[in-house]
Design a protein around this motif. Structure first.
Motif, mmCIF file in Angstrom:
data_model
loop_
_atom_site.group_PDB
_atom_site.id
_atom_site.type_symbol
_atom_site.label_atom_id
_atom_site.label_comp_id
_atom_site.label_asym_id
_atom_site.label_seq_id
_atom_site.Cartn_x
_atom_site.Cartn_y
_atom_site.Cartn_z
ATOM 1 N N ALA A 200 10.684 16.039 1.941
ATOM 2 C CA ALA A 200 10.484 14.617 2.206
ATOM 3 C C ALA A 200 11.476 14.159 3.255
ATOM 4 C CB ALA A 200 10.656 13.784 0.936
ATOM 5 N N GLY A 201 11.004 13.263 4.115
ATOM 6 C CA GLY A 201 11.865 12.560 5.041
ATOM 7 C C GLY A 201 12.078 11.154 4.537
ATOM 8 N N TYR B 205 0.814 -1.214 0.000
ATOM 9 C CA TYR B 205 0.000 0.000 0.000
ATOM 10 C C TYR B 205 0.851 1.270 0.000
ATOM 11 C CZ TYR B 205 -3.758 3.147 1.624
ATOM 12 O OH TYR B 205 -4.670 4.156 1.759
ATOM 13 N N SER B 206 2.108 1.177 0.418
ATOM 14 C CA SER B 206 3.002 2.339 0.432
ATOM 15 C C SER B 206 3.228 2.905 -0.970
ATOM 16 C CB SER B 206 4.354 1.958 1.034
ATOM 17 O OG SER B 206 4.204 1.345 2.287
ATOM 18 N N GLN C 259 5.756 8.532 -0.381
ATOM 19 C CA GLN C 259 4.471 8.922 0.175
ATOM 20 C C GLN C 259 4.426 10.424 0.456
ATOM 21 O OE1 GLN C 259 2.403 5.889 2.816
ATOM 22 N NE2 GLN C 259 4.543 5.347 3.232
ATOM 23 N N GLU C 260 5.536 10.982 0.920
ATOM 24 C CA GLU C 260 5.561 12.401 1.270
ATOM 25 C C GLU C 260 5.588 13.300 0.040
ATOM 26 O OE1 GLU C 260 8.093 13.532 4.771
ATOM 27 O OE2 GLU C 260 8.774 11.452 4.615
ATOM 28 N N GLN C 261 6.336 12.878 -0.990
ATOM 29 C CA GLN C 261 6.463 13.692 -2.215
ATOM 30 C C GLN C 261 6.300 12.804 -3.455
ATOM 31 O OE1 GLN C 261 6.595 16.938 -2.398
ATOM 32 N NE2 GLN C 261 6.821 17.312 -0.205
ATOM 33 N N PRO C 262 5.108 12.223 -3.648
ATOM 34 C CA PRO C 262 4.942 11.264 -4.746
ATOM 35 C C PRO C 262 5.098 11.874 -6.132
ATOM 36 C CG PRO C 262 2.816 11.761 -3.724
ATOM 37 C CD PRO C 262 3.876 12.366 -2.849
ATOM 38 N N GLU C 263 4.691 13.127 -6.323
ATOM 39 C CA GLU C 263 4.801 13.713 -7.660
ATOM 40 C C GLU C 263 6.260 13.827 -8.077
ATOM 41 O OE1 GLU C 263 3.084 15.058 -5.162
ATOM 42 O OE2 GLU C 263 0.987 14.879 -5.792
ATOM 43 N N ALA C 264 7.109 14.277 -7.166
ATOM 44 C CA ALA C 264 8.533 14.408 -7.486
ATOM 45 C C ALA C 264 9.157 13.035 -7.727
ATOM 46 C CB ALA C 264 9.260 15.135 -6.358
#
Length: 389
Positions: free
Chosen positions: A366-367, A57-58, A372-377
């Motif tokens: 992002a960490g 799911y990640s 998950q934190e920055q999926p577009e990049a």
């Protein structure tokens, strides 16, 4: 009495075009898989391998983007995780099923079962990163590109070279656990802690409950934690010493005798911070907490037992000096200590471990949970790397 077979994840938990299914007969497992782009036969395959404490799911934000680019995207719950079954997490037995070689066998078996003889790329995050690295090193004929995320690959462990005529006695290995415990502020390495049966008990029954434990753990290792922007800003460590490792945040180098639920509890985000979290809203976190509440953390912790086992490490020396020869890419967040937690690994990856390292990208905002934190990049970088040359 046989436990009832698990159902797929409900479609309303998944993005449009992503399905949950099971594939039986994978190295003794019935493997749970999320897939996108499965409706067009003949597409090149991309395999996505998650880390700890995560799930297939990640990759929920990555699956649709890669499928839209014409790829068959496959993300399994790896051995020990989620809805995949057929694995054992008995701490009384050696963790041989969780060695890198057997995890590569899991990945290879899944790819072949799905009708692919080659994979356009294998992408691994966190503990999935070394699995992806070993896939590419061991079977470059199958895994034709590799993306490593949040955990650099410094190469196989070395064997001593040109020592036959050496007169000096061999230096004894440093007992890092004893050195950390002997610091003025006694410490313990999280991987040593996660290798213990006690850690499984602590994580399975955290005082704050599984949901809040995961919320605090994810927050503490994300760009949302303010410590990553001040005195705990990620940077290379001076060396492999107890004093250097003690510079890491406590989610990596804990106080001696502490538990991980206790370590992350003071960093629990406020209700307002939870409500404003765009990358892991409570509805998404509930997927993780429901799965781990059902399975426990024992399976994922077996990976730490295997990776810290001297016997398992010695097995890897068979490939001493071998490099990853296929094109490779590294992605992490600017607030991710994972890049530097093992001193020298990031530099070794660039210097020698990857023959065709096409870039090391560090993403702002992002960490550790970069996809998950920055999926577009992340998706932009992946699509650019996966595009035919």
């Amino acid at each position: 009495m046989t436990a009832p077979a698990l159902d797929p994840l409900p479609p309303d938990l998944l993005p449009a075009g992503v399905r949950s299914r099971f594939v039986a007969g994978i190295n003794g497992m019935r493997m749970h898989v999320l897939e996108a782009g499965f409706d067009a036969p003949g597409r090149p395959a991309v395999l996505l391998l998650h880390g700890f404490p995560e799930l297939a799911y990640s990759w929920r934000h990555v699956l649709p983007a890669l499928a839209a680019a014409g790829l068959h995207v496959i993300a399994p719950d790896q051995r020990g995780y989620g809805r995949s079954t057929g694995w054992s997490a008995d701490f009384k037995t050696p963790p041989t099923a969780y060695t890198w070689f057997n995890l590569v066998r899991d990945a290879l078996g899944l790819v072949l079962a799905l009708g692919h003889r080659q994979v356009h790329a294998v992408v691994g995050h966190d503990f999935g990163s070394p699995v992806a690295a070993w896939c590419a090193l061991l079977r470059p004929d199958v895994f034709q590109r590799v993306v490593l995320m949040s955990a650099p690959f410094g190469g196989p462990p070395a064997l001593p070279f040109n020592t036959a005529a050496a007169l000096a006695p061999e230096r004894p290995a440093v007992d890092m656990h004893a050195a950390l415990a002997a610091l003025p502020r006694p410490r313990q390495h999280y991987q040593h802690y996660f290798s213990s049966a006690a850690a499984a008990q602590h994580l399975n029954q955290p005082p704050q409950g599984v949901h809040d434990f995961l919320r605090a753990y994810y927050h503490h290792k994300s760009a949302d934690w303010p410590g990553h922007h001040s005195h705990h800003r990620p940077q290379p460590l001076p060396g492999w010493t107890a004093e250097s490792l003690a510079l890491l945040p406590t989610y990596y180098v804990m106080d001696l005798g502490a538990t991980m639920p206790g370590t992350v509890a003071p960093h629990m985000p406020s209700p307002a911070q939870v409500a404003s979290n765009h990358w892991l809203p409570d509805t998404a976190l509930q997927v993780y907490s429901a799965e781990y509440g059902r399975t426990g953390f024992d399976g994922g912790l077996q990976w730490y037992r295997a990776s810290t086992s001297p016997a398992c490490q010695a097995e890897l020396q068979l490939f001493a000096g071998r490099r990853i020869e296929v094109p490779a890419l590294y992605i992490a967040g600017t607030s991710d200590w994972g890049t530097h937690q093992r001193p020298g690994a990031f530099e070794a990856m660039q210097r020698s471990a990857c023959a065709q390292l096409r870039g090391c990208h560090v993403i702002d905002g992002a960490g550790h949970w970069v996809q998950q934190e920055q999926p577009e990049a992340v998706n932009r970088l992946l699509l650019d790397f996966l595009r035919p040359a």
